[in-house]
Design a protein around this motif. Sequence first.
Motif, PDB file in Angstrom:
ATOM      1  N   ASN A 283       0.828  -1.212   0.000  1.00  0.00           N
ATOM      2  CA  ASN A 283       0.000   0.000   0.000  1.00  0.00           C
ATOM      3  C   ASN A 283       0.861   1.261   0.000  1.00  0.00           C
ATOM      4  O   ASN A 283       0.583   2.223  -0.729  1.00  0.00           O
ATOM      5  CB  ASN A 283      -0.928   0.006   1.220  1.00  0.00           C
ATOM      6  CG  ASN A 283      -2.013  -1.052   1.129  1.00  0.00           C
ATOM      7  OD1 ASN A 283      -2.372  -1.467   0.029  1.00  0.00           O
ATOM      8  ND2 ASN A 283      -2.517  -1.490   2.263  1.00  0.00           N
ATOM      9  N   LEU A 284       1.914   1.259   0.814  1.00  0.00           N
ATOM     10  CA  LEU A 284       2.799   2.417   0.875  1.00  0.00           C
ATOM     11  C   LEU A 284       3.503   2.623  -0.465  1.00  0.00           C
ATOM     12  O   LEU A 284       3.613   3.758  -0.955  1.00  0.00           O
ATOM     13  CB  LEU A 284       3.830   2.234   1.993  1.00  0.00           C
ATOM     14  CG  LEU A 284       4.884   3.333   2.139  1.00  0.00           C
ATOM     15  CD1 LEU A 284       4.220   4.692   2.369  1.00  0.00           C
ATOM     16  CD2 LEU A 284       5.835   3.012   3.277  1.00  0.00           C
TER      17      LEU A 284
ATOM     18  N   ALA B  77       0.492   5.122   6.274  1.00  0.00           N
ATOM     19  CA  ALA B  77       1.186   3.854   6.550  1.00  0.00           C
ATOM     20  C   ALA B  77       1.489   3.705   8.038  1.00  0.00           C
ATOM     21  O   ALA B  77       2.165   2.768   8.442  1.00  0.00           O
ATOM     22  CB  ALA B  77       2.478   3.783   5.746  1.00  0.00           C
ATOM     23  N   ASP B  78       0.986   4.641   8.843  1.00  0.00           N
ATOM     24  CA  ASP B  78       1.139   4.609  10.300  1.00  0.00           C
ATOM     25  C   ASP B  78       2.527   5.028  10.763  1.00  0.00           C
ATOM     26  O   ASP B  78       2.965   4.643  11.845  1.00  0.00           O
ATOM     27  CB  ASP B  78       0.808   3.227  10.866  1.00  0.00           C
ATOM     28  CG  ASP B  78      -0.056   3.338  12.125  1.00  0.00           C
ATOM     29  OD1 ASP B  78      -0.298   4.475  12.561  1.00  0.00           O
ATOM     30  OD2 ASP B  78      -0.456   2.304  12.659  1.00  0.00           O
ATOM     31  N   VAL B  79       3.213   5.812   9.938  1.00  0.00           N
ATOM     32  CA  VAL B  79       4.472   6.396  10.378  1.00  0.00           C
ATOM     33  C   VAL B  79       4.161   7.513  11.373  1.00  0.00           C
ATOM     34  O   VAL B  79       3.198   8.261  11.190  1.00  0.00           O
ATOM     35  CB  VAL B  79       5.264   6.962   9.177  1.00  0.00           C
ATOM     36  CG1 VAL B  79       6.506   7.705   9.647  1.00  0.00           C
ATOM     37  CG2 VAL B  79       5.652   5.851   8.221  1.00  0.00           C
TER      38      VAL B  79
ATOM     39  N   ASP C  41      -0.632  -8.021   6.178  1.00  0.00           N
ATOM     40  CA  ASP C  41      -1.170  -6.780   5.622  1.00  0.00           C
ATOM     41  C   ASP C  41      -0.686  -5.596   6.463  1.00  0.00           C
ATOM     42  O   ASP C  41      -1.459  -4.882   7.089  1.00  0.00           O
ATOM     43  CB  ASP C  41      -2.697  -6.842   5.598  1.00  0.00           C
ATOM     44  CG  ASP C  41      -3.309  -5.639   4.897  1.00  0.00           C
ATOM     45  OD1 ASP C  41      -2.606  -5.016   4.086  1.00  0.00           O
ATOM     46  OD2 ASP C  41      -4.484  -5.327   5.173  1.00  0.00           O
ATOM     47  N   THR C  42       0.614  -5.419   6.460  1.00  0.00           N
ATOM     48  CA  THR C  42       1.201  -4.375   7.290  1.00  0.00           C
ATOM     49  C   THR C  42       1.312  -3.060   6.528  1.00  0.00           C
ATOM     50  O   THR C  42       1.516  -3.056   5.323  1.00  0.00           O
ATOM     51  CB  THR C  42       2.594  -4.794   7.781  1.00  0.00           C
ATOM     52  OG1 THR C  42       3.176  -3.701   8.488  1.00  0.00           O
ATOM     53  CG2 THR C  42       3.500  -5.171   6.651  1.00  0.00           C
ATOM     54  N   ARG C  43       1.197  -1.958   7.238  1.00  0.00           N
ATOM     55  CA  ARG C  43       1.311  -0.646   6.590  1.00  0.00           C
ATOM     56  C   ARG C  43       2.744  -0.118   6.625  1.00  0.00           C
ATOM     57  O   ARG C  43       3.046   0.891   6.019  1.00  0.00           O
ATOM     58  CB  ARG C  43       0.343   0.335   7.253  1.00  0.00           C
ATOM     59  CG  ARG C  43      -1.110   0.010   6.957  1.00  0.00           C
ATOM     60  CD  ARG C  43      -2.060   0.978   7.624  1.00  0.00           C
ATOM     61  NE  ARG C  43      -2.124   0.769   9.061  1.00  0.00           N
ATOM     62  CZ  ARG C  43      -2.886   1.488   9.874  1.00  0.00           C
ATOM     63  NH1 ARG C  43      -3.638   2.458   9.386  1.00  0.00           N
ATOM     64  NH2 ARG C  43      -2.894   1.260  11.170  1.00  0.00           N
ATOM     65  N   GLY C  44       3.606  -0.785   7.334  1.00  0.00           N
ATOM     66  CA  GLY C  44       5.025  -0.460   7.265  1.00  0.00           C
ATOM     67  C   GLY C  44       5.501   0.662   8.148  1.00  0.00           C
ATOM     68  O   GLY C  44       6.695   0.953   8.181  1.00  0.00           O
TER      69      GLY C  44
ATOM     70  N   LYS D 248       0.773  -6.380  -8.149  1.00  0.00           N
ATOM     71  CA  LYS D 248      -0.031  -5.820  -7.062  1.00  0.00           C
ATOM     72  C   LYS D 248      -1.447  -6.393  -6.999  1.00  0.00           C
ATOM     73  O   LYS D 248      -2.039  -6.475  -5.930  1.00  0.00           O
ATOM     74  CB  LYS D 248      -0.080  -4.292  -7.165  1.00  0.00           C
ATOM     75  CG  LYS D 248      -0.804  -3.753  -8.391  1.00  0.00           C
ATOM     76  CD  LYS D 248      -0.784  -2.234  -8.396  1.00  0.00           C
ATOM     77  CE  LYS D 248      -1.533  -1.673  -9.592  1.00  0.00           C
ATOM     78  NZ  LYS D 248      -1.527  -0.215  -9.616  1.00  0.00           N
ATOM     79  N   ASP D 249      -2.016  -6.784  -8.149  1.00  0.00           N
ATOM     80  CA  ASP D 249      -3.375  -7.319  -8.156  1.00  0.00           C
ATOM     81  C   ASP D 249      -3.397  -8.828  -8.371  1.00  0.00           C
ATOM     82  O   ASP D 249      -4.450  -9.411  -8.615  1.00  0.00           O
ATOM     83  CB  ASP D 249      -4.200  -6.630  -9.246  1.00  0.00           C
ATOM     84  CG  ASP D 249      -4.363  -5.143  -8.967  1.00  0.00           C
ATOM     85  OD1 ASP D 249      -4.547  -4.784  -7.793  1.00  0.00           O
ATOM     86  OD2 ASP D 249      -4.296  -4.342  -9.922  1.00  0.00           O
TER      87      ASP D 249
END
Length: 443
Positions: free
Chosen positions: A4-5, A41-43, A251-254, A359-360
């Motif tokens: 995602n990022l 991404a939760d940074v 499924d991590t946002r990094g 990606k897909d």
Amino acid sequence: MFENLTQKLDKAFKNLKGQGSITEINVASTVKEIRRALIDADVNYKVAKEVTDKIKNEAIGQDVLISVSPGQLLVKITSDELTALMGEKAVPLSTDGSPAIILISGLQGSGKTTFSGKLAQFIKKQGKDVLLTACDIYRPAAIDQLKVLGEQVGVDVYAEPENKNALEIANNALDYAKKNGKKVVIVDTAGRLAVDEQMMNEIEGLKKGLNPTETLFVVDSMTGQDAVNTAKTFNERLDFDGVVLTKLDGDTRGGAALSIRTVVDKPIKFISYGEKMDALDVFHPDRMSQRILGMGDVISLVERAQQTFDEDEAKRINKKIRKNQFSFDDFLSQLQQIKKMGNIKDLIGMLPGAGKLMKDIDIDDDAFKPIEAIILSMTKDERENPEIINGSRRRRIANGSGTSIQDVNKLLKQFNDMRKLMKTMNKFSGSRRGLPNMNMFKK
């Protein structure tokens, strides 16, 4: 990993596509999108703002070479800043000592025990005798889990199921290690909440009592910003030496990987990305930065291949290819070697540009199973001489493998085409290997 990022950053850089030069206006717009992508991404917000401010200041005023577009230049600047953010260089694990002691700490469910097993195998491959020590005296299945992992990687496990004193168990394990010539002792501890004072006192006491060579904090990457806050609390109590990021295949946002280095000022030493004991890598900030930006990580891919592939087996296969004798048995052996390297989609993502293409597309660890089933349903003669596989044999193979005759036909055709290609390439430069198209088994 970080899909995602990567997609959001790629979209941000497209703002500069077609621009002839870098200006304060177009850079500001792009940097704003980069900051938004990092925060999504939760940074940590403060970290995201600091790094994007650096990117903006570095980019403004840069002279763009004729052969380099503004977008390419900003990708390079962003890559450098992300690398700096994550620590510049890999920090090695210290295993010096008589024996060396590695204390594993972290929250409940962060993957400490699985990581302990992976680390034991990692160190064992360096030629050092390792002892795993079970000091989780609270979780009923913890000792059994560690014993199973120890058996998988061929490492001894020290445990005292009836003893409820973790420090006493660890000290007894050290005595055992010294008597039995163990060079490294890995101490797996119970998971604990940062707010549980009794449990925090226990891990703090373990560190003081053992004086470990390394104390590692294991954190679940999927917990995002909470991982950073927890790392900060643990570091205040333990002053740990390094961080381990687990579950990077989820499924991590990094955000944890990008923030944790700055917030606790401790290096990320390892990344763990699956349940297999081989699924552990040394953390390289520059390589991670390139992967996040969709630039691939060929160096890590090559390193995994070197660790996995047997040199004698490779020579044997090479010899058979040169003689045009490559069989389904040889092909099956190569598939099994590739599977040992890790998650297939993750491996493909290490190739530059491949992440965007994939990606897909979902390729899981079972992607090779239909191929393996078809090959294993063949007789020995059929695997050695595929040309003898007629219509009735194909029906039998399809029934035995749970696939269709069309699947069997496709694999046979692709294998035959691959052998022809190998024969042609041998005339010029020796052997080449190929793989059948995974799309043939998509529903």
